[in-house]
Design an enzyme around this catalytic site. Structure first.
Site, short mmCIF file in Angstrom:
data_model
loop_
_atom_site.label_atom_id
_atom_site.label_comp_id
_atom_site.label_asym_id
_atom_site.label_seq_id
_atom_site.Cartn_x
_atom_site.Cartn_y
_atom_site.Cartn_z
CB CYS A 179 21.97 -4.63 -10.31
SG CYS A 179 22.36 -4.98 -12.01
CD GLU B 220 19.89 -3.36 -5.59
OE1 GLU B 220 18.68 -3.45 -5.81
OE2 GLU B 220 20.77 -3.68 -6.41
CE LYS C 167 7.70 0.45 -18.25
NZ LYS C 167 8.21 1.82 -18.03
CD GLU D 110 19.39 -11.01 -14.63
OE1 GLU D 110 19.87 -10.74 -13.50
OE2 GLU D 110 19.55 -12.10 -15.20
P1 ADP Z 1 13.56 1.01 -10.08
O1 ADP Z 1 13.22 1.07 -8.64
O2 ADP Z 1 14.99 0.70 -10.35
O3 ADP Z 1 13.00 2.12 -10.89
P2 ADP Z 1 11.39 -0.67 -10.86
O4 ADP Z 1 11.30 -2.12 -10.60
O5 ADP Z 1 10.45 0.25 -10.19
O6 ADP Z 1 12.89 -0.32 -10.58
O7 ADP Z 1 11.29 -0.37 -12.41
C1 ADP Z 1 11.90 -1.16 -13.43
C2 ADP Z 1 10.99 -1.16 -14.65
O8 ADP Z 1 9.77 -1.85 -14.30
C3 ADP Z 1 10.57 0.23 -15.12
O9 ADP Z 1 10.50 0.26 -16.53
C4 ADP Z 1 9.21 0.38 -14.50
O10 ADP Z 1 8.39 1.29 -15.18
C5 ADP Z 1 8.65 -1.03 -14.63
N1 ADP Z 1 7.54 -1.35 -13.72
C6 ADP Z 1 7.25 -0.80 -12.52
N2 ADP Z 1 6.14 -1.33 -12.00
C7 ADP Z 1 5.68 -2.26 -12.88
C8 ADP Z 1 4.58 -3.17 -12.92
N3 ADP Z 1 3.69 -3.23 -11.94
N4 ADP Z 1 4.45 -3.99 -13.97
C9 ADP Z 1 5.35 -3.95 -14.98
N5 ADP Z 1 6.40 -3.12 -15.01
C10 ADP Z 1 6.60 -2.29 -13.98
#
Ligand code: ADP
Length: 479
Positions: A282, A380, A173, A248
């Site tokens: 990061c 960050e 994903k 990570e």
């Molecule tokens: P960023 O702020 O860098 O976008 P996120 O942590 O929001 O980082 O997103 C990193 C990945 O995690 C993306 O693929 C996002 O769609 C996914 N993601 C966000 N929320 C969830 C969740 N509740 N469960 C699983 N995956 C998630």
């Protein structure tokens, strides 16, 4: 819609429930494409397909996997310009960096193609006479890979390649802002003969697709890269299902500049580490911890070189710093610039600028006279901003460097072997850099950090086998 890009489930391109429009952050008039958002039902279909496909895939043995990864590596390499262009358009990384990242993805596939043939194991004598013991590495099963937007080619590659090399099936994903690069990788993996169900692409929002993956009882492990906040949520939800987790998350990486540093080298390392890739790494150097004797000369040189950096569209060969990825990220960066002033820093740069096209352009920023306790030195930012913290000596510098919730990468610029050694041993970070930028790592060695930066075993290099396999201990008695 003719430019609709679909999910790949069980070897078939599937529509999902709606299309998301992706636009170029360098030029909002450039429509990158429409990408299908998967549903929780699609995640389940992909998992069932993966389960059904695994026995035949594993029975083929490691050479089939090594050959597949090698073919994928060649295709990515051959199409690096096209994939890099997509990456630059959807994420905003300047084209040269985007193509280099794509080539990196090819190298990662090639490396793990080799690793597929080198799966380690051990034969030991038993404490019981006549008994032999074999300790082997076995595939885990179905693995969920959840990736962020800032490295749309390299991070999917460094999760996909070991997952497939060691005999697992995967659901990938990608972050919802950058499905285009992942879609090109998916097409290559599919066309190069990955069996239906072994590799599945499920695009769409984390709150739906990611959440469904973490909740699915037949996904045995999740490898995630993203924000600390989402990582914590996944840790909680994953623990509920007893999933193996590799998380990570962020960094607030210190770069020490000592009085005896080579000034040219220190300025170049900080310019690269803090601002290249628009600071959206990061491993970015976001805290520059500078000894008093070199401080003013260093700040004068760095700020002059920072202000000379050309900010512009990712596809313009003259650009050195591309746009910020999104309107929300730009607003967050600008809020941090304002916060730096409120907290008492002198701010150089950091303002939004107009480009030749309608995009999210921001000048890189230095926050001078920062203190490590300030929010701008603790949180960050994930943008082209670095806090400069003045210190008296090495011990103070090291203490400030380690005073952070994060521990991903840490660097020092010094001419002293003694200080370099003390830093290598004393820095509480997973990656330590001496006279090199905190960002920019090799692909054949472990990547990851300590404290709030990482959870679970390391990614990349030979150590990746830890996460993507489970250990079996077999005892046999010959009679
Ligand atoms: P960023 O702020 O860098 O976008 P996120 O942590 O929001 O980082 O997103 C990193 C990945 O995690 C993306 O693929 C996002 O769609 C996914 N993601 C966000 N929320 C969830 C969740 N509740 N469960 C699983 N995956 C998630």
């Amino acid at each position: 819609m003719s430019d609709a890009h679909l999910n790949l489930i069980d070897g078939t391109w599937m529509p999902g429930d709606h299309l998301t429009e992706i636009r170029n952050p360098s030029d909002l008039s450039d429509l990158v494409g429409h990408y299908a958002a998967a549903t929780a039902g699609d995640v389940d279909r992909a998992v069932q397909a993966a389960r059904a496909a695994l026995p035949a895939w594993q029975a083929k043995g490691p050479l089939a996997r090594a050959d597949l990864l090698d073919r994928v590596a060649r295709r990515i390499e051959a199409e690096a310009e096209e994939i890099g262009r997509m990456l630059a358009r959807e994420e905003g990384k300047i084209l040269s960096e985007a193509i280099a990242e794509t080539r990196r993805a090819a190298q990662i596939f090639r490396f793990f193609g080799g690793e597929a043939l080198r799966i380690p194991g051990e034969a030991l004598a038993s404490v019981r006479p006549g008994v032999d013991i074999e300790v082997t590495r076995e595939p885990i099963g179905v693995i969920g890979l959840i990736t962020p937007w800032n490295f749309p080619a390299a991070i999917p590659a460094w999760k996909l390649a070991p997952a497939l090399a060691f005999g697992n099936a995967v659901l990938l994903k990608p972050a919802e802002m950058v499905p285009g690069t992942a879609h090109l990788l998916a097409r290559i993996i599919h066309e190069e003969g990955c069996p239906p169900g072994i590799f599945n692409l499920v695009m769409g929002p984390g709150s739906v697709v990611g959440r469904a993956m973490v909740a699915h009882s037949d996904i045995a492990a999740i490898s995630f890269t993203g924000s600390a906040q989402t990582g914590r949520m996944i840790a909680r939800a994953g623990a509920e299902g007893m999933k193996k987790l590799q998380l990570e998350m962020g960094g607030k990486n210190p770069m020490l500049v000592m009085d005896d540093a080579d000034l040219d080298l220190a300025v170049a390392a900080c310019l690269n580490g803090a601002f290249f890739s628009t600071g959206q790494r990061c491993t970015a150097s976001s805290r520059l911890i500078v000894q008093a004797g070199i401080h003013d000369a260093f700040v004068a040189r760095l700020s002059a070189e920072m202000q000379a950096l050309r900010v512009g569209p990712a596809l313009d060969p003259a650009s050195q710093i591309g746009p910020v990825v999104s309107a929300a990220q730009l607003q967050s960066n600008l809020d941090y610039v304002a916060l730096a002033r409120t907290e008492g820093c002198e701010v150089i740069g950091g303002e939004r600028v107009d480009g030749p096209t309608d995009g999210y352009f921001q000048r890189p920023a230095l926050f001078l006279n920062a203190r490590n306790a300030m929010r701008v030195a603790r949180e960050e930012i994930f943008g082209p901003c670095a806090a400069v913290i003045r210190v008296g000596d090495f011990d103070e510098a090291l203490a400030q460097a380690n005073d952070s919730d994060y521990g991903l990468s840490a660097g020092i610029c010094t001419g002293s072997l003694k200080q370099a050694r003390a830093f290598r041993h004393g820095a509480r970070a997973g990656m330590v850099m001496v006279n090199l930028p905190t960002a920019g790592v090799d692909f054949h060695v472990p990547f990851g950090g300590t404290k709030g930066s990482s959870h679970g075993s390391r990614e990349q290099g030979r150590q990746a086998v830890e996460f993507y396999t489970t250990t079996r201990t077999a005892y046999s008695f010959g009679g």
